[in-house]
Design a protein around this motif. Structure first.
Motif: not given
Length: 983
Positions: A46, A49, A53-54, A57, A129, A406-407, A409, A434
């Motif tokens: 989390h 992310c 976020s861009d 992983s 994010e 994204p998560l 949002e 995610p």
């Protein structure tokens, strides 16, 4: 605050004993702030992310490890706890103290603890994010503080301090109308009418200046009452009335915009009858109940919930209302009359829930409103009451994202929030992450955000993995509630639809089940031809919330209703077969009629109209093949091919024409014209997807059929020859390609068709260009451009103008090419012709490059790259990456140039595009410079290779300058060397 604590509101800081340490604006302190605010375990995934976020992983996790090492290196060493994949920082914070005070209704402590904006002065523009989370939390804290101020101001009203407290709200937001109203009432009650009116005047001026809006009617009335010193209206605020309504079993989720719209409507004196209309399961009753709970304060003489679902006749409605009002009936006077006398002048709100089966009694609502001038009625019904005084709000599914998000949002969308909340009710450890986010979003999308369907699906999280829930959404077995306290009509989606079905007339039932043959949406004209549904019946289905009329004039319906109606139609096989037959004939004829416009000068409107009917076109095509309607298939085939080709839907073209080949070739070989056309058009799509061998074989089979059976229409044969020409050009067989093009051009001239002559002239020009017959190619390009413009066909002229510009660049005639390509680009921007747009940008970039104008060259190349990314498989990425490499090299960026050249060469070699591979090698070698020992060897290879483009052979020969000859490396060796060296 206690020692070793964190202040997050206002300017963030850490208090370490007697020392105060200010937080800095960097990611170390943003991470610490987030962990302190959470106070609980947070997963590394989390956090990765949240801050990156861009990034992928792996990169995000690597960045997080680096950031944590920097945090631990801080001089004051914050004590972070770790547990496998989780982190925690348990430390006292002002936010936790504030939230605790609010939870305990200790409003004085909450007001005292509030320290201002969360992380004041901090921004997070480079971490979108985190920025989204920060914005949301700031809003949540502000709203909690606002509520605390309201509560505490009541306690301090008599001392006068309550007025000062409300002033702090107005200072923070001068347009807070609710705070102003409380301020004015309190000031007037304390005898400070001038202060109250002065505050109103400031608000009035600011509202007009900032938003050009007047105050609400309620605020205007309050100001007027203060002016008149009416103590009855401005006395101490009475305790809010308690609404008479059933207790909600679960927290209400979302619908902020809809609730605001309803609240605003209820304040208007001319909107006293408000109907929430929508299909079953969309959440009308729950939203109406929430409205009743929130708006009860505005109806001091009563807000009542009246359930109508169990009533059988409209005559029972007055009695049910009297029961809800707890009004004892007396004497022989009818219940309705006694109800009118009781309500009289009272300002009251009645929620009449589930009116749809009692619409014959709609006049009762009208009579109540006429007899009771301050009464407001809020009605829920699957069908509007159809009264002149009625205002209708259409209730739709909960908000959900239209595209992947994204998560963080996603967590703000109402549909997602409801699903997660209900899932956690049956499985407390369920959490959105995610990995499961795409599956949750797919469930929300498939049920179109319908709350009942979301709740039914979420209940299965207890026993089924999300993957299976996604697959089974819509099935009768899954869409059933297991809760014993669920109302029978809401126990399943099937029960919801069955309830609506029973309320329909026979004509409406027949129409609705026939409409299930349409996929997606449809227009009224299609309905008339396919299902013979009269317009009044269609309108009635819209009124009953079983169909939706979109702003574009199309009808559609909920996806789950579509499945249910298909089951209803399947119970009548003969009717189903007849309706499918009508549907298939209608849409194939629709395609056939569209061919003239597609061939014409302005095909775009027709192509867009066909795009919105694509689902119906697929069904019609498949059903016609099942029914053996092969003449209709043949008549529609070219229009379908032209449409799919123009829209870049190559894979769908292969699938649909392959389906036709199977149907025609296996069981019905007596249809040579239809099968021949199908094969020719299938070959075109195979060639578009670079399946060159398959395309040549399929197309030749189609041409053999058409020629051997003397099919009178030569146009499909011309298209087939065009495909063979394209395949031959791609394989470097340029002489064969030219022969195919010239034969097609001869046939077009014999048909005396300027349209086809223009098309074939462009084809011939391409082959002549590749053979180095530049004069002939220029002539044919110009003929094609002239004929296309003569017919008003701007798109055809555009294709050839762009190609002619490219040829002139290859000939070194850059000043002549530039205006042509600029004209083509302008036409691309006007028409939106995506495929030519990207190519024209590439050619124009090359032209600017050769003229030494590097900045516009780079802009054109980047624009083409963006289009290629958005629309893969539509552009020659080899050519594009080659251009980007050349521009980067000219700008002095050798590493970037090498990266682009390697991508271009790798793609060309993998696809065995030999001429393109040689072109990239030529460009790459020139970029390396003459000092490289590889340069003369590679240039000689390009100059002497039979499959090299003529322009590249000329470039290479011009740079050799009589370099010594000798046995050089093979093409395979050169490609391998370049790819290996740059890896």
């Amino acid at each position: 605050m206690p020692h070793n604590s964190i202040r997050l509101m206002g300017r963030p800081q850490a208090r370490l004993g007697s020392e105060v340490l200010l937080f800095l604006q960097d990611k170390r302190y943003l991470l610490l702030s987030y962990l302190a605010h959470s106070g609980d375990w947070v997963s590394r995934e989390h956090l990765a992310c949240l801050f990156w976020s861009d990034s992928d992983s792996t990169s995000a996790r690597k960045n997080l490890r680096h950031l944590l090492s920097r945090v631990r290196a801080l001089a004051w060493q914050p004590r972070l706890e770790t547990r496998q994949e989780y982190l925690r920082w348990q430390v006292d914070t002002d936010v936790a103290a504030f939230n605790s005070a609010c939870a305990q209704s200790n409003w004085a402590a909450a007001v005292q603890t509030f320290g201002g904006e969360l992380l004041q002065g901090f921004s997070a523009d480079d971490t979108p994010e985190f920025a989204a989370w920060l914005e949301t939390e700031r809003e949540h804290l502000t709203q909690r503080w606002r509520g605390a101020v309201f509560q505490q101001s009541v306690a301090l009203e008599q001392s006068g301090q309550g007025l000062e407290l409300l002033q702090t709200l107005l200072d923070s937001n001068p347009l807070d109308e609710e705070a102003l109203e409380r301020y004015m009432r309190m000031a007037a009650h304390l005898g400070e009418t001038r202060i109250a009116l002065r505050a109103y005047e400031r608000f009035f001026e600011l509202l007009h200046k900032e938003l050009n809006l007047p105050p609400t009617l309620g605020l205007e009335r309050l100001a007027e009452s203060i002016r008149q010193k009416s103590q009855t209206l401005v006395g101490p605020s009475p305790p809010p009335p308690i609404p008479h309504a059933p207790m909600a079993r679960m927290p209400f989720v979302g619908r902020d915009l809809e609730l605001a719209e309803i609240a605003e409507a209820l304040q208007q004196p001319d909107r006293r009858l408000l109907t929430l209309s929508g299909p079953g399961g969309v959440g009308k009753s729950r939203m109406a109940l929430q409205t009743l709970l929130e708006q009860a304060a505005h109806f001091p003489e009563g807000a009542h919930f009246v359930a109508l679902d169990s009533l059988e006749t409209p005559e029972q409605i007055p009695l049910r209302i009297t029961e809800a009002l707890r009004l004892p009936l007396q004497g022989p006077e009818p219940p309705l009359a006694q109800l009118e006398h009781h309500i009289g002048q009272r300002a009251m709100l009645l929620l009449l829930d589930n009116y749809e089966h009692l619409l014959e009694g709609a006049s009762l609502a009208l009579r109540l409103l006429e007899a009771c001038p301050r009464l407001h009625l809020l009605v829920t019904s699957r069908e509007r009451l159809n009264l002149h005084s009625e205002w209708v709000i259409q209730v739709r599914g909960l908000a959900l994202p239209e595209a992947p998000v994204p998560l963080l949002e996603a967590q703000h969308y109402d549909a997602v929030r409801l699903f997660v909340l209900r899932a956690q009710q049956v499985r407390p450890d369920f959490a959105l992450n995610p990995q499961n986010l795409p599956l949750v979003l797919e469930v929300c999308r498939r049920v179109e955000g319908f709350p009942l369907a979301l709740e039914l699906a979420a209940a299965w999280v207890r026993t089924l993995p999300l993957e299976e829930i996604v697959q089974e959404v819509g099935s009768p077995e899954l869409m059933v509630s297991q809760s014993r306290d669920t109302q029978p009509r809401h126990r399943s989606m099937e029960a919801v639809f069955e309830h609506s079905w029973r309320l329909l007339t026979p004509a409406e039932q027949t129409a609705l089940q026939r409409l299930s043959v349409f996929f997606g949406g449809f227009r009224a004209e299609a309905v008339k031809q396919v299902s013979s549904t009269p317009l009044p019946v269609l309108a009635a289905l819209v009124d009953k919330s079983l169909l939706r009329l979109t702003p574009t004039g199309r009808y559609d319906r909920h996806a789950l209703l579509y499945q249910y109606m298909q089951q209803k139609l399947a119970e009548h096989p003969l009717e189903e077969q007849e309706t499918r037959s009508n549907h298939s004939l209608y849409y194939l004829r629709y395609l056939s009629r569209a061919l003239k416009e597609i061939r014409g000068p302005e095909p775009k409107p027709t192509l867009l109209a066909l795009e919105e009917e694509l689902g119906n076109l697929r069904l019609a095509w498949s059903w016609a093949l099942e029914m053996g309607r092969f003449q209709a298939i043949k008549d529609a085939a070219e229009a379908l091919m032209r449409f799919l080709d123009a829209r870049g839907r190559y894979q769908e073209g292969i699938e649909m024409f392959e389906e036709a080949r199977q149907a025609l070739g296996s069981s019905h070989p007596q249809q040579p014209a239809a099968l021949g056309s199908v094969l020719v058009f299938l070959g075109k799509f195979q060639q578009r997807l670079r399946q060159q061998e398959e395309a040549a074989q399929t197309t030749q089979q189609g041409l053999d059929l058409l020629q051997s059976h003397l099919v009178p229409d030569p146009e499909p044969q011309i298209w087939g020859l065009g495909t063979l020409r394209a395949v031959a050009n791609t394989q470097g067989q340029n002489q064969a390609a030219l022969a195919h093009g010239l034969l097609a051009l001869k046939m077009a001239r014999e048909m005396a068709s300027p349209r086809l002559v223009a098309v074939c002239s462009g084809w011939v020009a391409i082959s002549e260009e590749l053979l180095g017959q530049h004069g002939q190619a220029i002539g044919h390009y110009r003929e094609a451009i002239f004929l296309f413009k003569q017919q008003g066909n701007r798109i055809g002229a555009l294709h050839n103008t762009s190609s002619l510009g490219k040829l002139l660049i290859d000939l070194g005639r850059f000043e002549e090419a530039l205006p042509l390509l600029q004209e083509a680009l302008q036409e691309c921007q006007t028409s939106g012709e995506l495929m030519v747009w990207g190519e024209t940008l590439m050619y124009l970039g090359r032209c600017y490059l050769m003229l030494g104008q590097l900045e516009p060259a780079w802009e054109c190349a980047q624009g083409a790259l963006q289009l290629a990314t958005q629309h893969p498989m539509q552009y020659d990425e080899v050519w594009l990456y080659n251009l980007l490499g050349q521009v980067a090299s000219a700008q002095g960026q050798p590493a970037e140039a090498q990266r682009f050249f390697r991508m271009a060469l790798g793609q060309a070699w993998q696809a065995q595009q030999i001429p393109e591979a040689l072109e990239v090698l030529c460009s790459w070698t020139i970029a390396l410079g003459t000092e490289s020992p590889e340069t003369p060897k590679v240039l000689r290879l390009v100059a002497e290779h039979p499959q090299a483009f003529a322009a590249d052979r000329a470039r290479a020969q011009a740079l050799l300058h009589g370099a010594s000859e000798g046995e050089g490396p093979t093409l395979e060796q050169v490609v391998g060397h370049f790819l290996e060296q740059s890896s």
